[in-house]
Motif scaffolding. Structure first.
Motif, mmCIF file in Angstrom:
data_model
loop_
_atom_site.group_PDB
_atom_site.id
_atom_site.type_symbol
_atom_site.label_atom_id
_atom_site.label_comp_id
_atom_site.label_asym_id
_atom_site.label_seq_id
_atom_site.Cartn_x
_atom_site.Cartn_y
_atom_site.Cartn_z
ATOM 1 N N ARG A 97 -10.659 -0.698 1.563
ATOM 2 C CA ARG A 97 -9.430 -1.366 1.142
ATOM 3 C C ARG A 97 -9.689 -2.545 0.208
ATOM 4 N N THR A 117 -5.957 -4.084 -2.487
ATOM 5 C CA THR A 117 -5.178 -5.241 -2.062
ATOM 6 C C THR A 117 -5.693 -5.859 -0.768
ATOM 7 N N VAL A 151 -2.157 -0.574 7.361
ATOM 8 C CA VAL A 151 -1.185 -0.064 6.385
ATOM 9 C C VAL A 151 -0.420 1.110 6.980
ATOM 10 N N ALA A 186 -4.054 -11.801 5.680
ATOM 11 C CA ALA A 186 -3.236 -10.584 5.734
ATOM 12 C C ALA A 186 -2.141 -10.666 6.782
ATOM 13 N N PRO A 238 2.945 -4.649 4.953
ATOM 14 C CA PRO A 238 1.966 -5.741 4.940
ATOM 15 C C PRO A 238 1.543 -6.113 3.531
ATOM 16 N N LEU A 239 1.004 -7.296 3.431
ATOM 17 C CA LEU A 239 0.340 -7.733 2.206
ATOM 18 C C LEU A 239 -1.133 -7.972 2.534
ATOM 19 N N GLY A 240 -1.954 -7.906 1.503
ATOM 20 C CA GLY A 240 -3.383 -7.988 1.751
ATOM 21 C C GLY A 240 -4.017 -9.264 1.235
ATOM 22 N N THR A 276 4.845 -10.575 4.699
ATOM 23 C CA THR A 276 5.137 -9.156 4.483
ATOM 24 C C THR A 276 6.239 -9.044 3.428
ATOM 25 N N SER A 327 -10.055 -11.970 7.597
ATOM 26 C CA SER A 327 -8.881 -11.202 7.159
ATOM 27 C C SER A 327 -7.575 -11.915 7.477
ATOM 28 N N ARG A 332 -5.569 -4.852 2.596
ATOM 29 C CA ARG A 332 -4.668 -4.868 3.751
ATOM 30 C C ARG A 332 -5.367 -4.204 4.939
#
Lengths: 658, 658
Positions: free
Chosen positions: B174, B21, B26, B433, B34-36, B437, B430, B23
């Motif tokens: 990840r 995903t 984590v 990310a 969190p979201l990725g 959430t 990134s 992220r």
């Protein structure tokens, strides 16, 4: 102030060269002629006390630390072949020994002392033993295992150190010892420098100016025009980018722009001032008015846009440098003690060349508010940097540890870079030389201190004055003419620019005189001249281009800048909490100056500190907002040079206005 | 803001570990999950353009300079036994390669690219070849002729570099490549660090924090609790004075006070933020609420008293460090790009732990006003330091020369210390990310950008949102619920603190909502939520303890701070000449914000700039004094992140009020 005109009216006649009068700077021409330590004596008051502490405490203190840190022993190791293994200290540590020797020389010139004389000679012998046969002298370079001579002109400080050696020799030569071992050592060093860096030699310059001013003065003292020519070469070579570019740019060592093309002092503040002093000397000796005018114009702008109210210079900690125009943050003031000593050197040379009283104003400002601030009352600890705003109480420095830091502690006994203590020592030891001058028309008194002036005018006519004053506590200066010259003459007294009005009394007849200077002609022996300066403490406000102190005032009384220390605030309040009522003038009572203000309550430090302008009254905890009763109080100020003598505290010179 | 309470309401359930995903962070527990990069995509607008430039221009730019400067070749020389003779770059140059690898990893995770993948693998192979059999990896230490391993923890940066290696491996692991060569190399390095610095090993810490945050994340990514425990050891060991005392004190590397006892961030601003990020991670993983609360309180005070309006941190050039509270000079702001990236790392971790929207406010502020300011529009030049006030037009940097200076020039292609460019690259790569959430109750959107959120709630229920906005030009954010979870949930939107009011519309029903956050419950597929933020440009004024900007205002519009550039002033005027009329609000017309002010004539720079307060009107050249007609003008402002894109100019964010 008007733009600087070319120097006019040089004295055509000069007293014969005299190697016993103790004059640190002896230009061959100029508007005014200096007097030396044998001609001017400070006998009582503010500076006499500091001179006494310097002589009786600081000289031994410095010698102790030079010994303890091993910087003196470097010379022994050099003589015995023990370098570089046993060498200690930074590249420039040799110079601290030379500055001590210079201070000792002036002190011995002021007043003999067999024990001090013996210590002086002992150090000179150790220095002399380390000199190489060709005159080169450095404990840092040139031996097996060390860097090659002059292989690091940017940072090596070899010419800088030898310059201070020469300055020490000048002090010795000018106090009746022109044939002393120290003078011989310096002469060999100067010859070596001229041979190495002459017209056809190494075309480099030293990263730290100092050799320029030193070579001129040694040349003057020993009547060696070659040294002066070499100094001129060094001045002209700088500014052409022969030194390496560095993170802070070549302006750091003034190698960005030729001296005669520059418009302002920039880069490292000590380097900039030392170079300017040398450039004035070269300009005078070579009758190079263009150079002289260029430096004078740089001085004007630097004074107007890059100088703190204390006379301090340098607002960058990173490179100990001048900031851009009007970058003068009080809380990040670097204001190195040595930079102000350098500024005195420059202003004194410009005063001799041009005679304008504003140069003497600048000397007074720097002496009272930076040079006097550095040493502790006992002469055993020093400020290196002289901040104008201490936000967090400084740490108490250990009397037993050389400080790593130029800042953040109270006065420290010594520093890993310890240029300032011996620089203060040599300045205090020679201070009387900055008090008065002569010219064809008479005597000029520039700085006020109780003492005696016994000199000759250029015509040879003797003059003898007694000065009596409680300055700067008291603004009354009394000059008694003990012996007047037989020909026409005038006594000229400086009226400092901070005194909006002054009263002059000649044998009892009073008149008002404006700031600048006032000449009193044809005084006879027995006459008394009194000058009464206005010592009323006054609010001062800054040019509004100095962003860092917008909305603030300071208080000045006479030549002294005052400050607020947290130890004088009630209930553990901090200097950040006071807002001054600038509509109520400072009051003086029983020698104590107070200002009226309100103490404000600030909110806890947990809110985002930038708020919409219209919400500010509600959210910003300003004085007078709801729930914050504005309590008026009168708070005492202290002289800035006396600050931090009662333990750690916060302090500020510039106080926000209510 | 209220004092930080211990984190409450940790999500009890979490999605199963997922290595695809994308992220970056984590935590095993915390208020929000969190979201990725595979779950949140930014597809258009302000950040999408910067991401595109980063991917298509900056990555290759960085690789070019790493190659050209020889920093990449150091790895080859290490593998071939050519060190130290051929080594180039500073102690920490290895880390720049690792940050590039991290940026490439995230980019490849966002969207495959065979050519980029091949370049990535080629660099990884060169790095891997240089690793020692026991896992140690550094091109600077440990070989014959080099310093011994860990012989210079103060300045050697060995653990710092290996930390960045681990961060790069986390990005790779990840994004679906947990068995990649880079991950293996990082694992061996981490094992070596644990063996060397474990409970019975070397008790030191690295002069530059980074290994802490890296070990926690690698431990999380590879399910290696030993790495987390090692990070905890490093966090606890710091602050006990094991690193040498230096000129700036041990606070420089936060070795003055243990992390859990400190009250504020201090010392080197990048180090301070990286350490705080690692301490939050350790606090979360070890369920150490005391540590977590300690860091959160430090963050509060740092945000309130040591942060610029831009979100920038660090006011000392000398040591790239925080000043004391309220020492925030705009003209001497250091505000290093990397420090703000570090501040985003800290705030993101605190946001995940505690869920408070003020952390997302801080992330937005730093991203728009520092991180976005650093790169040039073409992605080929960068600011290292981000001043808030440029007094003298900066030099144009050569596109072909690595700058020696972190300051004083316009954006430069590369630096001798070039931490910032690859740090910006990994952050932009990134960025998605940090947008949103989830928690047991639903989805939280913290940052606004056009894009798509496709994720699962902790319960496993899928959710799919489309976000459409012209932010930050436009303050309207439209969220369409493409797929709603089947169980009860809420969509929570942040209402930034700078928006005094906002209008929320749910399927057309409007209501006003205050700053903070607003939760909209039980939305169904097809629903549309609109948030309209107040983008009116507003004057902002500072807490009056910030002395350096007393009497000034700035203008902020939405999340963006605006500034005045001299190129927008008539007749060659300088930004020093404008005095703003704060009674006339900033106006916006056709996307252009203007303020009204007067241009003042200042006297020449040759007068002593401190005058008696009562003389000021006459002598001080202020606006409106006799002979200086006050001409009213409207001047345009530009977004601070866009400044210096039209050539050299002076600039200021804080403008003095008339």
């Amino acid at each position: 102030m008007t733009p600087t005109a070319p120097p006019r009216g040089r004295s055509s006649s000069r007293p014969a060269p005299d190697v016993t009068t103790g004059r640190p700077v002896v230009p061959s021409s100029g508007r005014l002629a200096p007097l030396g330590l044998a001609e001017v004596r400070i006998t009582d008051g503010f500076w006499a006390r500091r001179q006494e502490t310097n002589r009786t405490a600081t000289l031994a203190h410095i010698e102790h630390w030079l010994d303890r840190e091993g910087w003196l022993a470097n010379f022994d190791a050099a003589a015995q072949g023990g370098l570089p293994a046993s060498r200690r200290g930074r590249e420039f540590s040799d110079s601290e020994i030379y500055k001590l020797l210079e201070a000792m020389s002036w002190e011995l010139g002021r007043s003999p002392d067999a024990e001090l004389e013996a210590r002086f000679h002992a150090i000179v012998r150790r220095v002399a033993n380390a000199q190489e046969p060709d005159g080169y002298l450095s404990t840092m370079f040139g031996r097996p295992g060390q860097g090659a001579r002059y292989s690091d002109l940017e940072w090596g400080h070899e010419l800088y150190c030898q310059g201070h050696l020469m300055q020490a020799a000048v002090a010795r030569a000018r106090t009746g010892h022109a044939d002393d071992l120290l003078v011989q050592v310096a002469r060999r060093s100067a010859d070596h420098v001229c041979e190495t860096f002459g017209p056809d030699g190494n075309q480099g310059v030293c990263g730290h100016a100092e050799i320029e001013v030193a070579l001129v003065e040694l040349g003057r003292a020993l009547d060696e025009p070659r040294y002066v020519r070499q100094a001129a070469l060094f001045v002209e070579r700088r500014g052409h980018g022969t030194l390496a570019d560095i993170e802070w740019g070549r302006s750091y060592y003034q190698d960005d722009v030729p001296v005669r093309d520059a418009t302002v002092f920039r880069g490292h503040a000590v380097r900039a001032n030392y170079l300017a002093a040398g450039a004035v000397d070269v300009g005078v000796e070579q009758h190079d008015d263009d150079l002289l005018v260029a430096v004078a114009r740089q001085w004007e702008r630097t004074t107007a846009a890059r100088t703190y109210i204390t006379g301090g210079q340098g607002s960058h900690h990173q490179d100990e440098a001048f900031g851009e125009d009007f970058v003068l943050p009080p809380d990040r003031a670097y204001s190195e003690t040595c930079a102000s000593i350098g500024s005195v050197m420059v202003a004194w040379r410009l005063l001799l060349a041009e005679g304008e009283p504003r140069y003497a104003d600048a000397i007074e400002r720097a002496l009272f508010n930076v040079v006097a601030t550095s040493p502790a009352p006992d002469g055993h600890a020093f400020y290196y940097a002289n901040t104008l705003h201490q936000r967090v109480p400084g740490e108490t420095a250990s009397p037993d540890v050389a400080s790593r830091r130029a800042e953040s502690s109270l006065r420290a006994p010594w520093f890993e870079v310890s240029c300032c203590p011996p620089n203060v020592a040599r300045t205090f030891a020679s201070l009387a030389a900055y008090v008065a001058t002569v010219d064809d028309g008479g005597v000029q008194v520039h700085q006020y201190a109780t003492g005696e002036i016994r000199a000759s005018l250029p015509s040879g006519a003797p003059v003898h004055l007694d000065v009596l004053t409680g300055y700067p506590v008291d603004g009354r200066v009394r000059v008694r003419i003990v012996e007047a010259p037989s020909d026409r003459w005038a006594l000229t007294l400086r009226v400092p620019s901070w005194s909006p009005t002054a009263v002059l009394s000649v044998d009892g007849r009073e008149r008002r005189v404006p700031a600048g200077s006032v000449a009193v002609p044809d005084l006879r022996s027995g006459s008394v001249v009194e000058l009464e300066l206005d010592m009323t403490p006054r609010f001062v406000q800054p040019d509004d281009r100095i962003d860092a102190i917008r909305g603030c005032v300071a208080v000045q009384r006479g030549p002294e800048v005052l400050c607020l220390e947290s130890v004088d605030l009630p209930g553990g309040r901090d200097v950040a909490d006071l807002r001054v009522d600038a509509s109520v003038p400072p009051r003086e009572e029983d020698g104590r100056v107070t200002v009226r203000g309100v103490v404000v309550d600030h909110p806890a430090r947990d809110a985002w500190p930038y708020v919409p302008a219209d919400d500010a009254g509600r959210t910003n905890g300003r004085a007078g907002t709801a729930g914050t009763p504005a309590v008026e109080i009168d708070v005492p100020l202290v002289r800035y040079h006396d600050w931090a003598n009662r333990g750690p505290s916060t302090m500020r010179i510039w106080m926000p206005v209510r």
